[in-house]
Design a protein around this motif. Sequence first.
Motif, short mmCIF file in Angstrom:
data_model
loop_
_atom_site.label_atom_id
_atom_site.label_comp_id
_atom_site.label_asym_id
_atom_site.label_seq_id
_atom_site.Cartn_x
_atom_site.Cartn_y
_atom_site.Cartn_z
N TYR A 118 11.98 5.71 1.73
CA TYR A 118 12.84 6.44 2.66
C TYR A 118 13.97 5.55 3.17
N TYR A 119 13.64 4.35 3.58
CA TYR A 119 14.65 3.45 4.13
C TYR A 119 15.64 3.00 3.06
N SER A 164 7.30 -4.40 8.82
CA SER A 164 8.18 -5.35 9.49
C SER A 164 9.51 -5.45 8.75
N GLY A 165 10.58 -5.62 9.51
CA GLY A 165 11.91 -5.71 8.93
C GLY A 165 12.63 -4.38 8.90
N LEU A 166 11.90 -3.28 9.14
CA LEU A 166 12.50 -1.95 9.14
C LEU A 166 12.55 -1.44 10.58
N ILE A 200 0.86 -1.18 0.00
CA ILE A 200 0.00 0.00 0.00
C ILE A 200 0.90 1.23 0.00
N LEU A 201 0.33 2.37 -0.33
CA LEU A 201 1.12 3.60 -0.47
C LEU A 201 1.95 3.89 0.77
N TRP A 202 1.35 3.79 1.98
CA TRP A 202 2.10 4.09 3.19
C TRP A 202 3.35 3.22 3.30
N GLU A 203 3.20 1.95 3.05
CA GLU A 203 4.35 1.06 3.13
C GLU A 203 5.38 1.38 2.05
N GLU A 204 4.90 1.70 0.86
CA GLU A 204 5.81 2.05 -0.24
C GLU A 204 6.62 3.30 0.10
N ARG A 237 14.96 10.73 6.73
CA ARG A 237 14.07 9.56 6.78
C ARG A 237 13.23 9.53 8.05
N ASP A 238 13.90 9.63 9.18
CA ASP A 238 13.19 9.44 10.45
C ASP A 238 12.22 10.58 10.73
N GLY A 239 12.65 11.82 10.47
CA GLY A 239 11.75 12.94 10.69
C GLY A 239 10.54 12.89 9.79
N SER A 240 10.76 12.59 8.51
CA SER A 240 9.65 12.57 7.55
C SER A 240 8.69 11.42 7.81
#
Length: 700
Positions: free
Chosen positions: A616-617, A677-679, A607-611, A660-663
Amino acid sequence: MKKYLFSLFFISFCFCSYAESGYDLWLRYKFIENPVIKQRYLSELKHLVVLNNSATLKAAYQELNIGIHGMLGLNLKRESSVTKGGSLVIGTESAMDVGTEGYKITSIQIHNKNCIRISGNTDVGVLYGVYHFLRLMQTQQDIRNLKLREQPKIKLRVLNHWDNLNGTIERGYAGYTIWDWQRLPGYLDQRYTDYARANASIGINGTVLNNVNASAKSLTREYLIKAAALADVFRPYGIKVYLTARFSAPIEIGGLKTADPLDAAVIKWWRDKADEIYQYIPDFGGFLVKANSEGQPGPQDYKRTHADGANLLADALAPHGGVVMWRAFVYENIKGEDRSKQAYTEFKKLDGMFKKNVLLQPKNGPIDFQPREPFHPLFGAMPKTQLMMEFQITQEYLGFATHLVYLAPLFKETLTSDTYAAGKGTTVAKIVEGTQEQHQLSGIAGVANIGSDLNWTGHPFAQANWYAFGRLAWNSDQSSASIAIDWLKMTFTLDRSFIAPTLQYMLNSRQNTVKYMMPLGLNHIMNLGTHYGPGPWDKIPGWNAHDYHQADAIGIGVDRTSMGSNAVSQYFPSVAQRFNDLKTCPSDFLLWFHHVPWNYKMPSGRILWEELVHEYYSGVDSVQKMQRTWDQLSGKIDQERFGQIKQLLAEQEREAAWWRDGSVLYFQSFSKGAIPSGLKPPSKTLKHYQSIPFPDRTEE
């Protein structure tokens, strides 16, 4: 004790003698150690014949001496005619099919002697050919049986220096200006000549000395004399000087009460000023103008159009052959209006109203040099107007001179974009080159990343962006990879074990940076005050980062479709339809054109959120991978630059994680989704990342 001091002196002397500062850029002319290659070159290069004695051919001769001596340890004796084999002959040749700046490099027999001839219709064409020939040697290519022909596709290939008279540089990240206004015109720094050499080596033929947010003082006699001194240094290298003209100059330094472009006194003032400039600089290139944008004065102050303002200056310059480069970067911060549409709305209606010595200069995209933007809709929309591309070489939105970001892929992405203005294949490059509408003038500008740092650009790899801009300005058909390979070989080493991994990272670096900064079409979510670091939460007077991402409980992205701001309508139908449809819009521009639900299923299956989180990661992971790769390259280049880049990559990794973390945490406050999961989730709170100031980015 004396022996100890001598040892220290000897060690220090050796270190300084062999240390690499990066000052030489890609013109290092490193000694060729390979005996086979060296002997092959020595057999072909025994004499140097220069066919006339102009200032430009003197510069070409001097460059050949520097280059050949550096690479072969050989001093070629200068001759006036061919009497022996193995002669390298440079000079003009009439009626060649290479235009005014092109050249040919050919293996040829002259008086039954085997020679290499570098020729062109003009001396500057020969100079460009000399640099090409030296590049062949630097990259250790075969110089037997040569048959090369080159000419530029774009006429005006210009650097824009956003340098101020007080020595500072707007969006400059490599020190202060290299123009020493205080000591000009009497003192001419060697750096001016080396600047000209570097530009000529990649075909750049113009330089705008002062900031687009101009001071009228640049047009006073005091500063014209200083600019003339620089023009004298640059002239042998085929480089013309331009100045940014402040539109209100008739008031500020001319004593007039108005700058109305239709006022007779104003018209006369600009004509007199142009006449004065050409007395000091006979080959003055013309004016760059920023008007009625970000508070700068312009013709709209008098209810006149941009065409009225540009034509005023064009008429003043026309008798002398000068041009006006009128920037199309105009916008106002009006709540509820889509900024990306404003330039098109402002200028499209003026098509055909500009004089023949005016070039309208849009940026590559419709917002402001973002890490990724769709091409500017003005390209293709104004067939009766000469359009000049404006790229940004300095990394205003791409990590300043801290992040390694190779920009040739960005330049290529824009230039190869298809506008469909006259059907499929009407690329931005064809419009900029003037071939699509058969315009007489064509131009491309790059906002320079050059400063007083010893290595010119701050980050050693930022030199590649100056280099790539020049090469692509000459011929945009060249690949990002081939340009990078040449640059790596000339700047660092020909060692393939160094070039292969470094090249791969360079080619991916822009995309990787987009991922950890503004993925999937996000834009303008940096800190709005400094343009550095994440700031999707920023609100300052007149600005609101939320306008550029519009995240809410439903989704994220700006709706520029026909159901939203309708920015897609500014593109030709084939392009507009692709951007308008969520299913056909490229993922790189997804959130630029669409407000997409958080649970929208992406082609990856996520889904978009996961993408978004994965992007970022992935961006941060790429920087970490480059750090590991770089560590394995120790010993393959000089330790000085290796260590500098190692430190910069470590800083880039820290800042990529900051982005990455802030956004991710900020957008998670809207999506309410879990980190996949995994991140590994960010270790600090959103409030922590929001509180990190710039330039102090210490997290502990």
